[in-house]
Design a protein around this motif. Structure first.
Motif, PDB file in Angstrom:
ATOM      1  N   UNK A 143      68.371  58.996  66.414  1.00  0.00           N
ATOM      2  CA  UNK A 143      67.873  57.943  67.297  1.00  0.00           C
ATOM      3  C   UNK A 143      68.768  57.811  68.525  1.00  0.00           C
ATOM      4  N   UNK A 144      70.082  57.859  68.334  1.00  0.00           N
ATOM      5  CA  UNK A 144      71.023  57.781  69.460  1.00  0.00           C
ATOM      6  C   UNK A 144      70.827  58.954  70.415  1.00  0.00           C
ATOM      7  N   UNK A 145      70.630  60.155  69.851  1.00  0.00           N
ATOM      8  CA  UNK A 145      70.421  61.331  70.691  1.00  0.00           C
ATOM      9  C   UNK A 145      69.098  61.248  71.448  1.00  0.00           C
ATOM     10  N   UNK A 146      68.075  60.712  70.797  1.00  0.00           N
ATOM     11  CA  UNK A 146      66.782  60.553  71.461  1.00  0.00           C
ATOM     12  C   UNK A 146      66.906  59.588  72.638  1.00  0.00           C
ATOM     13  N   UNK A 147      67.622  58.494  72.436  1.00  0.00           N
ATOM     14  CA  UNK A 147      67.806  57.526  73.519  1.00  0.00           C
ATOM     15  C   UNK A 147      68.566  58.153  74.686  1.00  0.00           C
ATOM     16  N   UNK A 148      69.588  58.955  74.375  1.00  0.00           N
ATOM     17  CA  UNK A 148      70.344  59.632  75.428  1.00  0.00           C
ATOM     18  C   UNK A 148      69.465  60.625  76.173  1.00  0.00           C
ATOM     19  N   UNK A 149      68.634  61.363  75.440  1.00  0.00           N
ATOM     20  CA  UNK A 149      67.746  62.357  76.045  1.00  0.00           C
ATOM     21  C   UNK A 149      66.756  61.674  76.992  1.00  0.00           C
ATOM     22  N   UNK A 150      66.148  60.591  76.534  1.00  0.00           N
ATOM     23  CA  UNK A 150      65.162  59.885  77.349  1.00  0.00           C
ATOM     24  C   UNK A 150      65.818  59.216  78.556  1.00  0.00           C
ATOM     25  N   UNK A 151      67.020  58.665  78.347  1.00  0.00           N
ATOM     26  CA  UNK A 151      67.759  58.063  79.457  1.00  0.00           C
ATOM     27  C   UNK A 151      68.074  59.118  80.517  1.00  0.00           C
ATOM     28  N   UNK A 152      68.517  60.301  80.065  1.00  0.00           N
ATOM     29  CA  UNK A 152      68.856  61.380  80.980  1.00  0.00           C
ATOM     30  C   UNK A 152      67.626  61.949  81.674  1.00  0.00           C
ATOM     31  N   UNK A 153      66.462  61.703  81.102  1.00  0.00           N
ATOM     32  CA  UNK A 153      65.212  62.174  81.696  1.00  0.00           C
ATOM     33  C   UNK A 153      64.619  61.151  82.651  1.00  0.00           C
ATOM     34  N   UNK A 154      65.312  60.025  82.833  1.00  0.00           N
ATOM     35  CA  UNK A 154      64.879  59.031  83.799  1.00  0.00           C
ATOM     36  C   UNK A 154      63.781  58.110  83.318  1.00  0.00           C
ATOM     37  N   UNK A 155      63.787  57.802  82.041  1.00  0.00           N
ATOM     38  CA  UNK A 155      62.764  56.914  81.497  1.00  0.00           C
ATOM     39  C   UNK A 155      63.231  55.454  81.524  1.00  0.00           C
ATOM     40  N   UNK A 156      62.284  54.529  81.471  1.00  0.00           N
ATOM     41  CA  UNK A 156      62.596  53.106  81.535  1.00  0.00           C
ATOM     42  C   UNK A 156      63.343  52.648  80.283  1.00  0.00           C
ATOM     43  N   UNK A 157      64.356  51.797  80.487  1.00  0.00           N
ATOM     44  CA  UNK A 157      65.153  51.287  79.369  1.00  0.00           C
ATOM     45  C   UNK A 157      64.298  50.554  78.341  1.00  0.00           C
ATOM     46  N   UNK A 158      63.365  49.734  78.828  1.00  0.00           N
ATOM     47  CA  UNK A 158      62.516  48.966  77.921  1.00  0.00           C
ATOM     48  C   UNK A 158      61.664  49.882  77.048  1.00  0.00           C
ATOM     49  N   UNK A 159      61.101  50.928  77.655  1.00  0.00           N
ATOM     50  CA  UNK A 159      60.278  51.865  76.895  1.00  0.00           C
ATOM     51  C   UNK A 159      61.121  52.659  75.902  1.00  0.00           C
ATOM     52  N   UNK A 160      62.351  52.990  76.307  1.00  0.00           N
ATOM     53  CA  UNK A 160      63.257  53.718  75.403  1.00  0.00           C
ATOM     54  C   UNK A 160      63.554  52.875  74.174  1.00  0.00           C
ATOM     55  N   UNK A 161      63.815  51.584  74.376  1.00  0.00           N
ATOM     56  CA  UNK A 161      64.087  50.694  73.249  1.00  0.00           C
ATOM     57  C   UNK A 161      62.877  50.598  72.317  1.00  0.00           C
ATOM     58  N   UNK A 162      61.692  50.517  72.891  1.00  0.00           N
ATOM     59  CA  UNK A 162      60.474  50.423  72.080  1.00  0.00           C
ATOM     60  C   UNK A 162      60.273  51.679  71.242  1.00  0.00           C
ATOM     61  N   UNK A 163      60.475  52.845  71.873  1.00  0.00           N
ATOM     62  CA  UNK A 163      60.337  54.120  71.154  1.00  0.00           C
ATOM     63  C   UNK A 163      61.367  54.208  70.034  1.00  0.00           C
TER      64      UNK A 163
END
Length: 253
Positions: A12-32
């Motif tokens: 889960x931590x790696x997924x959040x880092x991957x999505x953050x590095x891909x420029x995704x919204x913080x709110x959507x990352x938390x939901x995912x």
């Protein structure tokens, strides 16, 4: 409800880092992340492995999730100025240590912006690479070093060019320069707290504190230079050593 296993939590931590590095919204990352956490908790209660939920390839799963999310341009525009400021802050402090006055060429300012943007691209590319492969924290730390050293080398080349060529620019008086210096240090402290790392402050201290202290002595230039270099590498080396120890301790926990 039982806690997630170390493997699931790491994914889960790696997924959040991957999505953050891909420029995704913080709110959507938390939901995912919350949705995935629910699925993994259910799978673990039923004795199923992580692969049962995310598949055999973490990279493919992360890419699939990323492709379904929009790029957050507005939020990412906030990171560029922070990185640019971080780069320019080294020369601000350096010049103040030398003669208490700031003098900048337009080439330095423009070049710093370009180098900083390149650094952002490299470092977040490294983040995506690390997150998709779930490597050890020590290896992750080592992978982030090349972008940092490339940025420092390019920035050093800019400074050398500025010192050896007569480039157009501007000068600030002593009072204005001191105000800029105080604001710079305050922002650096804020950035360090925000990023949860003291690396910028440690590197600035390693470069300039020994130099300031040596100016109070009567040592000759050659001896001062040698001591300054040894002290600089010693401070940075100790910081890296204790950072490694902290990461290894976290992995063993």
């Amino acid at each position: 409800m039982p806690e997630l296993s170390k493997e699931s939590r790491r994914f889960i931590d790696d997924l959040k880092l991957y999505l953050f590095s891909s420029g995704k919204k913080d709110e959507e990352i938390r939901e995912i992340a919350e949705e995935l956490e629910t699925h993994l908790e259910e799978a673990e209660r039923n004795g199923k492995p992580v692969e049962q939920v995310v598949g055999s390839s973490p990279k493919e799963y992360m890419e699939m999730i990323s492709n379904e999310m929009a790029f957050d341009k507005k939020a990412w525009l906030k990171y560029i100025p922070v990185i640019i400021f971080g780069a320019i802050s080294f020369t601000i402090i350096g010049q103040l240590v030398e003669d208490m006055r700031l003098s900048y060429s337009y080439a330095i300012l423009g070049g710093s912006a370009l180098v900083s943007i390149l650094f952002v691209i490299m470092i977040f590319g490294a983040f995506k690479y690390m997150a998709a492969r779930q490597m050890s924290r020590v290896k992750e730390f080592l992978i982030t070093l090349p972008p940092v050293f490339i940025m420092m080398t390019l920035f050093g080349a800019l400074v050398f060019w500025d010192m050896t060529a007569d480039l157009p620019g501007f000068d600030l008086n002593v009072m204005t320069s001191m105000i800029v210096g105080v604001v710079t240090i305050a922002i650096l402290i804020w950035v360090s707290i925000w990023a949860k790392t003291a690396v910028l402050l440690v590197m600035l201290s390693a470069i300039h504190v020994p130099e300031l202290l040596l100016k109070l002595t009567t040592l000759d230039v050659t001896t001062s230079l040698i001591i300054n270099l040894v002290a600089m590498y010693l401070i940075i080396g100790l910081y890296m050593y204790f950072s490694f120890k902290k990461m290894k301790k976290a992995e063993a926990a």
